[in-house]
Motif scaffolding. Sequence first.
Motif, mmCIF file in Angstrom:
data_model
loop_
_atom_site.group_PDB
_atom_site.id
_atom_site.type_symbol
_atom_site.label_atom_id
_atom_site.label_comp_id
_atom_site.label_asym_id
_atom_site.label_seq_id
_atom_site.Cartn_x
_atom_site.Cartn_y
_atom_site.Cartn_z
ATOM 1 N N ASN A 31 14.945 27.777 26.014
ATOM 2 C CA ASN A 31 14.654 27.441 27.394
ATOM 3 C C ASN A 31 15.755 26.565 27.955
ATOM 4 O OD1 ASN A 31 13.864 24.480 27.275
ATOM 5 N ND2 ASN A 31 12.307 25.294 25.887
ATOM 6 N N GLN A 33 16.287 23.357 30.837
ATOM 7 C CA GLN A 33 15.560 22.365 31.632
ATOM 8 C C GLN A 33 16.534 21.653 32.570
ATOM 9 O OE1 GLN A 33 12.840 19.999 29.153
ATOM 10 N NE2 GLN A 33 13.057 21.514 27.519
ATOM 11 N N TYR A 35 17.078 18.169 34.882
ATOM 12 C CA TYR A 35 16.645 16.785 35.016
ATOM 13 C C TYR A 35 17.417 16.100 36.132
ATOM 14 C CZ TYR A 35 14.305 17.079 30.465
ATOM 15 O OH TYR A 35 13.473 17.417 29.424
ATOM 16 N N HIS A 45 12.116 14.871 34.688
ATOM 17 C CA HIS A 45 12.097 16.315 34.488
ATOM 18 C C HIS A 45 11.798 17.032 35.792
ATOM 19 C CE1 HIS A 45 10.226 20.192 33.337
ATOM 20 N NE2 HIS A 45 11.240 20.202 32.506
ATOM 21 N N LEU A 48 11.405 23.533 33.854
ATOM 22 C CA LEU A 48 11.736 24.207 32.604
ATOM 23 C C LEU A 48 11.637 25.702 32.865
ATOM 24 C CD1 LEU A 48 10.430 23.482 29.019
ATOM 25 C CD2 LEU A 48 10.260 25.785 29.972
ATOM 26 N N ARG A 50 12.069 29.415 30.826
ATOM 27 C CA ARG A 50 12.197 29.981 29.492
ATOM 28 C C ARG A 50 13.180 31.150 29.519
ATOM 29 N NH1 ARG A 50 8.557 27.212 26.681
ATOM 30 N NH2 ARG A 50 6.725 26.446 27.805
ATOM 31 N N PHE A 88 21.258 17.074 35.747
ATOM 32 C CA PHE A 88 21.719 17.598 34.463
ATOM 33 C C PHE A 88 20.930 18.844 34.085
ATOM 34 C CE2 PHE A 88 24.388 14.127 33.005
ATOM 35 C CZ PHE A 88 23.896 13.041 33.695
ATOM 36 N N THR A 94 15.359 25.988 19.769
ATOM 37 C CA THR A 94 14.180 25.612 18.986
ATOM 38 C C THR A 94 14.079 26.500 17.759
ATOM 39 O OG1 THR A 94 13.070 24.986 21.034
ATOM 40 C CG2 THR A 94 11.704 25.280 19.086
ATOM 41 N N GLY A 97 10.070 24.047 14.574
ATOM 42 C CA GLY A 97 9.768 22.632 14.733
ATOM 43 C C GLY A 97 10.966 21.765 14.994
ATOM 44 N N GLU A 99 13.867 20.940 17.367
ATOM 45 C CA GLU A 99 14.304 21.199 18.739
ATOM 46 C C GLU A 99 15.403 20.240 19.133
ATOM 47 O OE1 GLU A 99 12.230 22.302 22.817
ATOM 48 O OE2 GLU A 99 11.793 20.251 22.221
ATOM 49 N N LYS A 100 16.418 20.785 19.741
ATOM 50 C CA LYS A 100 17.546 19.988 20.190
ATOM 51 C C LYS A 100 17.848 20.339 21.634
ATOM 52 C CE LYS A 100 22.503 19.472 19.284
ATOM 53 N NZ LYS A 100 23.600 19.885 18.381
ATOM 54 N N LEU A 101 17.850 19.313 22.497
ATOM 55 C CA LEU A 101 18.288 19.489 23.875
ATOM 56 C C LEU A 101 19.759 19.115 23.961
ATOM 57 C CD1 LEU A 101 15.648 18.035 26.384
ATOM 58 C CD2 LEU A 101 16.269 20.424 26.002
ATOM 59 N N PHE A 103 22.738 18.515 26.611
ATOM 60 C CA PHE A 103 22.948 18.270 28.035
ATOM 61 C C PHE A 103 24.372 18.591 28.452
ATOM 62 C CE2 PHE A 103 19.177 16.108 29.649
ATOM 63 C CZ PHE A 103 18.490 15.868 28.474
ATOM 64 N N TYR B 35 18.137 9.976 22.285
ATOM 65 C CA TYR B 35 19.416 10.387 22.855
ATOM 66 C C TYR B 35 20.246 9.152 23.188
ATOM 67 C CZ TYR B 35 17.160 14.915 23.542
ATOM 68 O OH TYR B 35 16.504 16.095 23.331
ATOM 69 N N PRO B 43 23.416 12.844 28.230
ATOM 70 C CA PRO B 43 22.827 12.351 26.975
ATOM 71 C C PRO B 43 23.231 13.209 25.785
ATOM 72 C CG PRO B 43 21.178 12.435 28.724
ATOM 73 C CD PRO B 43 22.378 13.150 29.237
ATOM 74 N N PHE B 45 22.165 14.176 21.813
ATOM 75 C CA PHE B 45 21.035 14.197 20.900
ATOM 76 C C PHE B 45 21.342 13.417 19.628
ATOM 77 C CE2 PHE B 45 17.373 15.837 18.783
ATOM 78 C CZ PHE B 45 17.762 16.250 17.520
ATOM 79 N N GLN B 48 15.341 14.064 16.249
ATOM 80 C CA GLN B 48 14.044 14.515 16.693
ATOM 81 C C GLN B 48 13.055 14.355 15.555
ATOM 82 O OE1 GLN B 48 12.941 18.504 16.659
ATOM 83 N NE2 GLN B 48 10.950 18.039 17.523
ATOM 84 N N TYR B 50 8.935 15.187 14.528
ATOM 85 C CA TYR B 50 7.714 15.901 14.871
ATOM 86 C C TYR B 50 6.722 15.705 13.746
ATOM 87 C CZ TYR B 50 4.502 19.676 16.052
ATOM 88 O OH TYR B 50 3.374 20.406 16.370
ATOM 89 N N ARG B 55 13.041 16.332 12.138
ATOM 90 C CA ARG B 55 13.199 17.775 12.323
ATOM 91 C C ARG B 55 14.608 18.137 12.791
ATOM 92 N NH1 ARG B 55 8.722 21.129 11.328
ATOM 93 N NH2 ARG B 55 6.931 19.755 10.961
ATOM 94 N N TRP B 97 7.379 21.053 19.855
ATOM 95 C CA TRP B 97 8.713 21.575 20.096
ATOM 96 C C TRP B 97 8.634 22.816 20.983
ATOM 97 C CZ3 TRP B 97 9.211 26.399 17.651
ATOM 98 C CH2 TRP B 97 8.283 26.653 16.655
#
Lengths: 113, 112
Positions: A31, A33, A35, A45, A48, A50, A88, A94, A97, A99-101, A103, B35, B43, B45, B48, B50, B55, B97
Amino acid sequence: SQQGEEDPQALSIQEGENATMNCSYKTSINNLQWYRQNSGRGLVHLILIRSNEREKHSGRLRVTLDTSKKSSSLLITASRAADTASYFCATAITNFGNEKLTFGTGTRLTIIP
Amino acid sequence: DAGVTQSPTHLIKTRGQHVTLRCSPISGHKSVSWYQQVLGQGPQFIFQYYEKEERGRGNFPDRFSARQFPNYSSELNVNALLLGDSALYLCASSLWWGETQYFGPGTRLLVL
């Protein structure tokens, strides 16, 4: 490293005009997102979207996603002075489990009253 | 409902010191991410967590560590502080997540 790159880096428009910001990224995502950040504070936020969606709306905001071009755009219609902020895009990857955003560098939007 | 909270809001440390930053997620959120945002950049990372397990980890040195507690709150620890660690540290929480991450107001760290 920055995956997303926003364009333009800075944008100044008159109040009432529309503002368009673009984001390009490099790898497949789950996805994306958007911001907003005011003066170095926390991120708010906005939307989002997908990877299987092409367009989403929220109030005066419209976001599009083109996964074939690895790009997204954020349109703010009828801009207001309060929209002045940095925007941003963040891509989410993902995996089980994890998950890394990631930017981008942001677009600094200034609305001139 | 309360949003993500972080403490302290501001912090001044000297090189070589240790710092602990705290984050409380939105009630019901089980995922917490950290972040680092250097002035003028987006930002980056760091971690994380969970369900209390790490994770994901970004490209940060081992001086950075974190943990998540049974109530899903989290701490970020940074040892042997360097001038380059001066930044805004942001915490974000999400239900799980793949969902929207909601950010706290951040902790602004200045290393002298």
